[in-house]
Design an enzyme around this catalytic site. Structure first.
Site, mmCIF file in Angstrom:
data_model
loop_
_atom_site.group_PDB
_atom_site.id
_atom_site.type_symbol
_atom_site.label_atom_id
_atom_site.label_comp_id
_atom_site.label_asym_id
_atom_site.label_seq_id
_atom_site.Cartn_x
_atom_site.Cartn_y
_atom_site.Cartn_z
ATOM 1 N N GLU A 117 -4.769 -2.042 -5.551
ATOM 2 C CA GLU A 117 -6.257 -1.965 -5.184
ATOM 3 C C GLU A 117 -7.278 -2.489 -6.580
ATOM 4 O O GLU A 117 -8.111 -3.253 -6.265
ATOM 5 C CB GLU A 117 -6.694 -0.910 -4.520
ATOM 6 C CG GLU A 117 -6.142 -0.678 -3.053
ATOM 7 C CD GLU A 117 -6.525 0.557 -2.403
ATOM 8 O OE1 GLU A 117 -6.943 0.417 -1.335
ATOM 9 O OE2 GLU A 117 -6.384 1.498 -2.908
ATOM 10 N N GLU A 137 0.562 3.464 1.273
ATOM 11 C CA GLU A 137 -0.378 4.575 1.604
ATOM 12 C C GLU A 137 0.279 4.943 2.770
ATOM 13 O O GLU A 137 0.181 6.434 2.847
ATOM 14 C CB GLU A 137 -1.835 4.418 1.468
ATOM 15 C CG GLU A 137 -2.372 4.192 0.186
ATOM 16 C CD GLU A 137 -2.538 3.103 -0.487
ATOM 17 O OE1 GLU A 137 -2.964 2.756 -1.713
ATOM 18 O OE2 GLU A 137 -1.451 2.083 -0.124
#
Length: 268
Positions: A117, A137
């Site tokens: 990210e 995640e």
């Protein structure tokens, strides 16, 4: 009082180096693949603030020490520290930040979870051919909430992005480059060199024009053409009246490199 020589001095969690108008920001927790805890997040935020506010710095490069970019949030620190966001600027002060200067991710090894990210929040990505990307995640009971689920479907073919988001699979850097996610693919250990070369090419252009170009891209993303021009024109019109605009035209006519004004030039 003298320090105790028997007590080791911890290495800084982030290293910064200025190279001819470029700020190289190195995540420096190699023992944990540069996982982001609060200390590292705050240090990156400070470095990005320096990049934003120091006129002589025109481009930033984010990279990692020890052969890896970043393994994301430090899960060992998470129970006590939570997600290491900084104010309203997101993970490590980057993923939700409003920046005006170009930032390049130079990726070696792992860029996974929050590390991916961080890379997605940059404007350009260089990567070694041994690097890899992933958003694992959901396998940890979490969501890629710092830009992964928002940005990735716009950077890769939709179904490939969805496969990464839903199955937590890994994308090798050569495949990422083939799909346009990586600007320049390099040999192992050469991602930073490629990022520095990109930064030099950016710095050859007028600083204000570069910043406004970034601003237009950010401000018009997702808008229809009519609305986009309405948003763009107040941003770009002053650029045409700057000293740099006149210098760029003159340099072109005289067949010489342009000399840009730093700090940012004035309009009129």
């Amino acid at each position: 009082m003298m320090s105790n020589p028997s007590v080791p001095i911890a290495d800084p969690v982030v290293l910064t180096e200025r190279r001819d108008g470029v700020l190289v920001i190195t995540l420096n927790r190699p023992a944990v693949r540069n996982a982001v805890n609060k200390a590292l997040a705050d240090a990156v935020d400070t470095a990005l603030t320096d990049l934003e506010h120091e006129a002589e710095l025109e481009v930033g490069i984010l990279t990692g020490a020890g052969g890896h970019f970043c393994s994301g949030m430090d899960l060992k620190a998470f129970p006590g520290e939570g997600v290491p966001r900084v104010a309203d600027r997101g993970l490590a002060g980057l993923t939700r930040a409003r920046r005006s200067k170009p930032l390049i991710a130079a990726v070696e090894g792992a860029a996974v979870a929050g590390g991916f990210e961080l890379a997605l929040a940059c404007d350009l990505i260089t990567a070694a051919d041994t690097a890899f990307f992933a958003l694992p995640e959901p396998a940890r009971g979490l969501v890629a909430s710092e830009g992964g689920a928002i940005r990735l479907p716009g950077r890769l073919p939709h179904h490939l992005a969805m496969e990464m988001l839903l199955t937590c699979c890994t994308l090798a850097a050569p495949d990422a480059a083939r799909h346009g996610l990586v600007n320049h693919l390099t040999g192992q250990g050469k991602a930073l060199d490629a990022a520095l070369a990109l930064a030099a090419r950016i710095r050859a252009n007028a600083p204000r024009a570069v910043r406004v170009t970034r601003q237009v891209v950010a401000a018009t993303r997702g808008l229809d053409d009519h609305t986009a021009f309405t948003v763009q024109d107040p941003l770009t019109a002053p650029v045409f009246a700057t000293d740099s605009a006149a210098e760029g035209a003159l340099a072109f006519c005289e067949k010489r490199p342009a000399t840009w004004t730093v700090p940012p030039d004035s309009a009129g």
